[in-house]
Design a protein around this motif. Sequence first.
Motif, mmCIF file in Angstrom:
data_model
loop_
_atom_site.group_PDB
_atom_site.id
_atom_site.type_symbol
_atom_site.label_atom_id
_atom_site.label_comp_id
_atom_site.label_asym_id
_atom_site.label_seq_id
_atom_site.Cartn_x
_atom_site.Cartn_y
_atom_site.Cartn_z
ATOM 1 N N ASP A 60 4.178 -4.006 8.356
ATOM 2 C CA ASP A 60 3.581 -5.047 7.525
ATOM 3 C C ASP A 60 4.348 -6.364 7.674
ATOM 4 O OD1 ASP A 60 2.192 -6.429 5.627
ATOM 5 O OD2 ASP A 60 3.026 -5.371 3.904
ATOM 6 N N ARG A 110 2.252 8.226 -8.188
ATOM 7 C CA ARG A 110 2.700 7.468 -7.033
ATOM 8 C C ARG A 110 1.532 7.314 -6.072
ATOM 9 N NH1 ARG A 110 7.855 6.249 -6.262
ATOM 10 N NH2 ARG A 110 7.367 6.064 -4.070
ATOM 11 N N ASN A 137 3.067 -10.559 6.887
ATOM 12 C CA ASN A 137 3.131 -9.643 5.765
ATOM 13 C C ASN A 137 1.858 -9.760 4.923
ATOM 14 O OD1 ASN A 137 4.247 -9.485 2.590
ATOM 15 N ND2 ASN A 137 4.796 -7.801 3.913
ATOM 16 N N ALA A 161 -1.721 -2.713 4.041
ATOM 17 C CA ALA A 161 -1.206 -1.749 5.020
ATOM 18 C C ALA A 161 -1.892 -0.391 4.822
ATOM 19 C CB ALA A 161 0.304 -1.616 4.876
ATOM 20 N N LYS A 215 1.507 -4.090 0.780
ATOM 21 C CA LYS A 215 1.355 -2.645 0.942
ATOM 22 C C LYS A 215 -0.103 -2.196 0.834
ATOM 23 C CE LYS A 215 2.792 1.817 -0.782
ATOM 24 N NZ LYS A 215 3.300 2.622 -1.878
ATOM 25 N N GLU A 270 16.311 -1.603 0.632
ATOM 26 C CA GLU A 270 16.132 -2.006 -0.765
ATOM 27 C C GLU A 270 14.678 -2.023 -1.165
ATOM 28 O OE1 GLU A 270 18.085 -5.734 -1.471
ATOM 29 O OE2 GLU A 270 20.039 -4.748 -1.290
ATOM 30 N N THR A 271 14.445 -1.868 -2.470
ATOM 31 C CA THR A 271 13.069 -1.924 -2.952
ATOM 32 C C THR A 271 12.517 -3.331 -2.784
ATOM 33 O OG1 THR A 271 11.592 -1.671 -4.838
ATOM 34 C CG2 THR A 271 13.856 -2.320 -5.327
ATOM 35 N N CYS A 283 5.250 0.082 6.277
ATOM 36 C CA CYS A 283 6.669 -0.231 6.447
ATOM 37 C C CYS A 283 6.883 -1.732 6.419
ATOM 38 C CB CYS A 283 7.184 0.270 7.791
ATOM 39 S SG CYS A 283 6.954 2.018 8.039
ATOM 40 N N TYR A 284 7.726 -2.166 5.525
ATOM 41 C CA TYR A 284 8.088 -3.576 5.473
ATOM 42 C C TYR A 284 9.601 -3.655 5.435
ATOM 43 C CZ TYR A 284 8.472 -8.352 3.719
ATOM 44 O OH TYR A 284 8.797 -9.672 3.551
ATOM 45 N N GLU A 314 11.931 -1.851 7.088
ATOM 46 C CA GLU A 314 12.451 -0.503 6.849
ATOM 47 C C GLU A 314 13.292 -0.024 8.020
ATOM 48 O OE1 GLU A 314 12.311 0.887 4.061
ATOM 49 O OE2 GLU A 314 10.425 0.452 3.032
HETATM 50 N N1 UDP Z 1 5.777 -2.108 1.667
HETATM 51 C C1 UDP Z 1 4.874 -2.738 2.524
HETATM 52 N N2 UDP Z 1 4.607 -4.065 2.351
HETATM 53 C C2 UDP Z 1 5.176 -4.811 1.358
HETATM 54 C C3 UDP Z 1 6.061 -4.150 0.473
HETATM 55 C C4 UDP Z 1 6.345 -2.794 0.646
HETATM 56 O O1 UDP Z 1 4.325 -2.109 3.424
HETATM 57 O O2 UDP Z 1 4.898 -6.003 1.268
HETATM 58 C C5 UDP Z 1 6.083 -0.665 1.863
HETATM 59 C C6 UDP Z 1 7.556 -0.336 1.973
HETATM 60 O O3 UDP Z 1 8.024 -0.468 3.292
HETATM 61 C C7 UDP Z 1 7.617 1.111 1.498
HETATM 62 C C8 UDP Z 1 6.488 1.165 0.469
HETATM 63 O O4 UDP Z 1 5.651 0.038 0.728
HETATM 64 O O5 UDP Z 1 7.315 2.030 2.541
HETATM 65 C C9 UDP Z 1 7.013 1.135 -0.951
HETATM 66 O O6 UDP Z 1 7.860 0.040 -1.126
HETATM 67 P P1 UDP Z 1 9.210 0.139 -1.972
HETATM 68 O O7 UDP Z 1 9.938 1.402 -1.629
HETATM 69 O O8 UDP Z 1 9.932 -1.131 -1.805
HETATM 70 O O9 UDP Z 1 8.626 0.249 -3.436
HETATM 71 P P2 UDP Z 1 9.144 1.214 -4.616
HETATM 72 O O10 UDP Z 1 9.264 2.597 -4.033
HETATM 73 O O11 UDP Z 1 10.444 0.660 -5.054
HETATM 74 O O12 UDP Z 1 8.070 1.133 -5.638
#
Ligand code: UDP
Length: 314
Positions: free
Chosen positions: A41, A155, A69, A75, A72, A203-204, A9-10, A12
């Motif tokens: 994170d 994914r 941070n 994490a 991911k 947001e992403t 989670c970053y 979130e």
């Molecule tokens: N996340 C994280 N650290 C980061 C960036 C993202 O832990 O530096 C987590 C984020 O909280 C989410 C997951 O990775 O649970 C996926 O991120 P995101 O949804 O932004 O990516 P997308 O789904 O758009 O590829």
Amino acid sequence: MLLSLIVPCYNEQEALPLFYSETTKVLQGMQCDYELLLINDGSSDNTLSIMKDLAAQDSHVLYFSFSRNFGKEAAMYAGFTNARGDYVAVMDADLQDPPSLLPQMVKILESGEYDSVATRRVDRTGEPPVRSWFAKRFYELINKISDADIVDGARDFRLMTRAMKDAVLSMSEYNRFSKGIFGWVGFKTYWMPYENVERVAGETKWSFWKLFKYAIDGIINFSQTPLSIASWFGMFMTGLSFLFLVLIVVRRLIWGDPVAGWASTICVIIFIGGLQLFCLGIIGQYLAKTYVEVKNRPHYIIADTNAGHAVKIR
Ligand code: UDP
Ligand code: MG
């Protein structure tokens, strides 16, 4: 049977409560014990305090809060290190990985035929077309030049047995590219297709350039082909220059040409110079990765957690 869910989670704060209630509903309907590993994170919003609240009311919740941070990948690594389950899953906090798939995934693993169940988006609707185009080219390229089998649209959402999790953990490299690591360790994987889901809130964290860099990292981490391209270029140019040399000597001997062709000389010098810098850059990329690996720094540092068994630095 204990099921561990790893949730990086970053920032979130909007999505996490929704994720928690949705996932808990699904998990309580399943006949198994579970633990929720929430990895904070280095969020700069209220994510951590939400985690603490959840942990206070629900003993299934374990939180691990990074000192900053780390990304991911780190994490996920922290999650794998601290997960105790027989089955371990990684899920995003934004509900893009539908928890409703979990019972089916567990059933497939329980049949004993597979070691892992991975999910794959069947479509890329809702994504900018430029991004889709680059993503497609990336998957084509990396599968051609690396020995890790990387599936388009895969994914990070997957459920795996402890054996596979331990294999993933044993790949302790600092530059982590999970899509490649999961493919590299092998094991029998069942691919479960599903329709793309939009993020529920927030947001992403991925901009186009971040993704582009991630793709380049993936290639460098799982393929040495760019390096061989540099040497093939070198060999080709050496051969060509040798032919040129012969041509020029012969021309001089037969026709006795006077000196001419400043423009062509400059073109060749600039071209070769550019090529050399390009190849040096490729080598530099690998060297930089090697440098970081050799330093052997920890992947993550946990500053705060409610899990007694937590490995805080690794
Ligand atoms: N996340 C994280 N650290 C980061 C960036 C993202 O832990 O530096 C987590 C984020 O909280 C989410 C997951 O990775 O649970 C996926 O991120 P995101 O949804 O932004 O990516 P997308 O789904 O758009 O590829
Ligand atoms: Mg997402």
